[in-house]
Write an enzyme that holds these catalytic residues in place. Structure first.
Site, PDB file in Angstrom:
ATOM      1  N   ASP A 224      11.037   9.632  -8.464  1.00  0.00           N
ATOM      2  CA  ASP A 224      11.755  10.095  -9.645  1.00  0.00           C
ATOM      3  C   ASP A 224      11.963   8.923 -10.597  1.00  0.00           C
ATOM      4  O   ASP A 224      11.707   7.766 -10.252  1.00  0.00           O
ATOM      5  CB  ASP A 224      13.104  10.739  -9.277  1.00  0.00           C
ATOM      6  CG  ASP A 224      13.887   9.890  -8.272  1.00  0.00           C
ATOM      7  OD1 ASP A 224      13.882   8.656  -8.410  1.00  0.00           O
ATOM      8  OD2 ASP A 224      14.501  10.460  -7.362  1.00  0.00           O
TER       9      ASP A 224
ATOM     10  N   ASP B 272      14.822   7.246 -13.154  1.00  0.00           N
ATOM     11  CA  ASP B 272      16.213   7.203 -13.585  1.00  0.00           C
ATOM     12  C   ASP B 272      16.334   6.379 -14.857  1.00  0.00           C
ATOM     13  O   ASP B 272      15.603   5.407 -15.063  1.00  0.00           O
ATOM     14  CB  ASP B 272      17.098   6.595 -12.499  1.00  0.00           C
ATOM     15  CG  ASP B 272      17.147   7.461 -11.247  1.00  0.00           C
ATOM     16  OD1 ASP B 272      16.919   8.673 -11.364  1.00  0.00           O
ATOM     17  OD2 ASP B 272      17.409   6.905 -10.158  1.00  0.00           O
TER      18      ASP B 272
ATOM     19  N   ASP C 198      22.763  -2.534  -6.282  1.00  0.00           N
ATOM     20  CA  ASP C 198      22.876  -2.936  -4.888  1.00  0.00           C
ATOM     21  C   ASP C 198      21.923  -4.068  -4.513  1.00  0.00           C
ATOM     22  O   ASP C 198      22.346  -5.129  -4.067  1.00  0.00           O
ATOM     23  CB  ASP C 198      22.694  -1.734  -3.957  1.00  0.00           C
ATOM     24  CG  ASP C 198      21.476  -0.887  -4.303  1.00  0.00           C
ATOM     25  OD1 ASP C 198      20.653  -1.317  -5.142  1.00  0.00           O
ATOM     26  OD2 ASP C 198      21.329   0.205  -3.722  1.00  0.00           O
TER      27      ASP C 198
END
Length: 438
Positions: free
Chosen positions: A49, A51, A129
């Site tokens: 996907d 983002d 992260d």
């Protein structure tokens, strides 16, 4: 890194993601493709996907797109919906200690309960992260921004956390699962500093909502790397908080059929994903929880005096309830899992004319596949039962009729020696062979 310094082309980015990026840019906002999409394109992989991140707030995004819905409470996002394709758009995150009770909140262990403080792209990068996810593709000039040494780590194959690992894991314990998933998916080495606190903090996963854990399990075990993820989770103590029943069973008997079953389910699921064959959580959970179900059924039978067959039906609800405390399995999967379990109890009792009716059940194929795995894991009587059903499923009408008459015994192949064949024929009329159909 300017456009001529990287290999990403707009032709590799989905048309819908480009529409979102261009509209934000033309409306005066900053707009970037971010994270895994950029990372995978740089690695030559096909992103799952795309983002987007921007300095527009969710409310401003909603004004630009009629097909937008704002979702999330802990972490507000805008979803731009194009049929089945959803482009996730986030606003640049700021540091949560700069917010108030309405925008930022954490619990006693440090886990973020609310995280809606907005900031700049630099602050957003610090909130990512892993360094390999702090990569931004700028739609205004097609350049790439890398933070924290992300490009260097990507080239070196190192998975490194941004900030203090223990603090980042406490903010969101699911990051420990993401560390495992990215390490196996990208074939990267987990940085020593990132790996060090995981065993000590693995128990924090017990505080994560069960509904969220269901989605994480799909990513871990239904993407072709399930077996590798399972072993790495075992190594770092991350499997126990998700599957306590299975963990306890393996711990009690490391060489038992449960451990063999888990290994086979993981490897078979990986093989099906790689071959682009369908996989379903119903079979996955039915197979993994079969031996915990048997253990619970034996306990109920001992406590109540029920036979094992009836006790197994009573145990199904207990096992599913226990598992759903950590992973919220939707009813659309628990119901067929029950059907698969129930058919395991019928296989032994249906090696006669009832086999034809059982074969017509819509859940037969899944239940039959589990029986074959059980035969391989257990051997003995279960293996014989599995062999009988395999012969029945794969046989023609004549062989099926012979099998049904055999009453659960797989007929021997005909021997070319006339004497031995005559002796076999005489044995078939012996008193002991009568009444098998009953």
């Amino acid at each position: 890194m300017p456009r001529n310094g990287h290999n990403i082309s707009r032709r590799q980015i989905s048309e819908n993601a480009l529409k979102v990026l261009y509209r934000l840019h033309k409306s005066g906002f900053k707009a970037y493709l971010v994270g895994g999409g950029v990372r995978d394109l740089l690695l030559g992989l096909e992103p799952k996907d795309f983002d987007v991140v921007t300095n527009a707030t969710p409310e401003e995004i909603k004004k630009l797109f009629r097909n937008c819905r704002v979702v999330g409470r802990r972490f507000r996002l805008a979803h731009i919906v194009f049929g089945r394709d959803v482009i996730e758009v986030a606003t640049f995150r700021g540091h949560h200690d700069q917010g108030d009770d309405k925008t930022s909140k954490s619990n006693a262990s440090g886990r973020l309960l609310r995280d809606n403080v907005y900031g700049s792209i630099d602050e957003d990068a610090e909130r990512r992260d892993f360094t390999v996810n702090a990569l931004y593709y700028d739609i205004s000039d097609y350049s790439i921004r890398s933070y924290g040494g992300g490009l260097q780590d990507l080239n070196a194959g190192v998975l490194r956390l941004i900030g203090d690992p223990a603090t980042r894991y406490r903010e969101d314990p699911v990051r420990m699962l993401r560390a495992v998933r990215f390490a196996t998916k990208l074939n990267m080495q987990l940085d020593k500093a990132a790996a060090a606190p995981i065993r000590e903090l693995a128990h924090l996963l017990s505080d994560i909502p069960a509904a969220r854990m269901y989605e994480e399990v799909l990513k871990l075990f239904f993407a072709g790397k399930g077996e590798a993820n399972f072993h790495m989770m075992q190594e770092y103590g991350l499997f126990q908080p998700l599957f306590p029943l299975i963990h306890n069973g393996i711990k009690e008997n490391p060489k038992g059929p449960l451990n063999r079953m888990v290994q086979m389910v993981m490897s078979n699921t990986d093989a099906r994903v790689i071959e682009d064959k369908p996989v379903t959580p119903a079979f996955f959970y039915a197979a993994l929880l079969w031996y915990p179900l048997r253990t619970r059924a034996e306990e109920i039978a001992h406590e109540s005096g029920l036979n094992l067959y009836d006790a197994s039906f009573a145990a199904m609800g207990d096992v599913l309830e226990d598992q759903c405390r950590t992973i919220s399995i939707p009813r659309r999967f628990t119901a067929p899992a029950r059907d698969i379990w129930q058919m395991q109890l019928r296989f032994d009792r249906s090696q006669n004319t009832r086999a034809f009716k059982l074969l017509e059940s819509p859940k037969f194929r899944a239940a039959y596949d589990l029986l074959l795995l059980r035969g391989e894991a257990e051997g003995g009587h279960t293996a014989k039962c599995a062999n009988w059903w395999q012969s029945f499923v794969e046989g023609n009408d004549e062989l099926r009729s012979t099998l049904v008459k055999s009453g659960g015994k797989t007929p021997r192949r005909r021997n070319r020696n006339p004497r031995r064949r005559r002796r076999s024929n005489e044995d078939s009329h012996s008193p002991e062979s009568q009444g098998r159909d009953e």
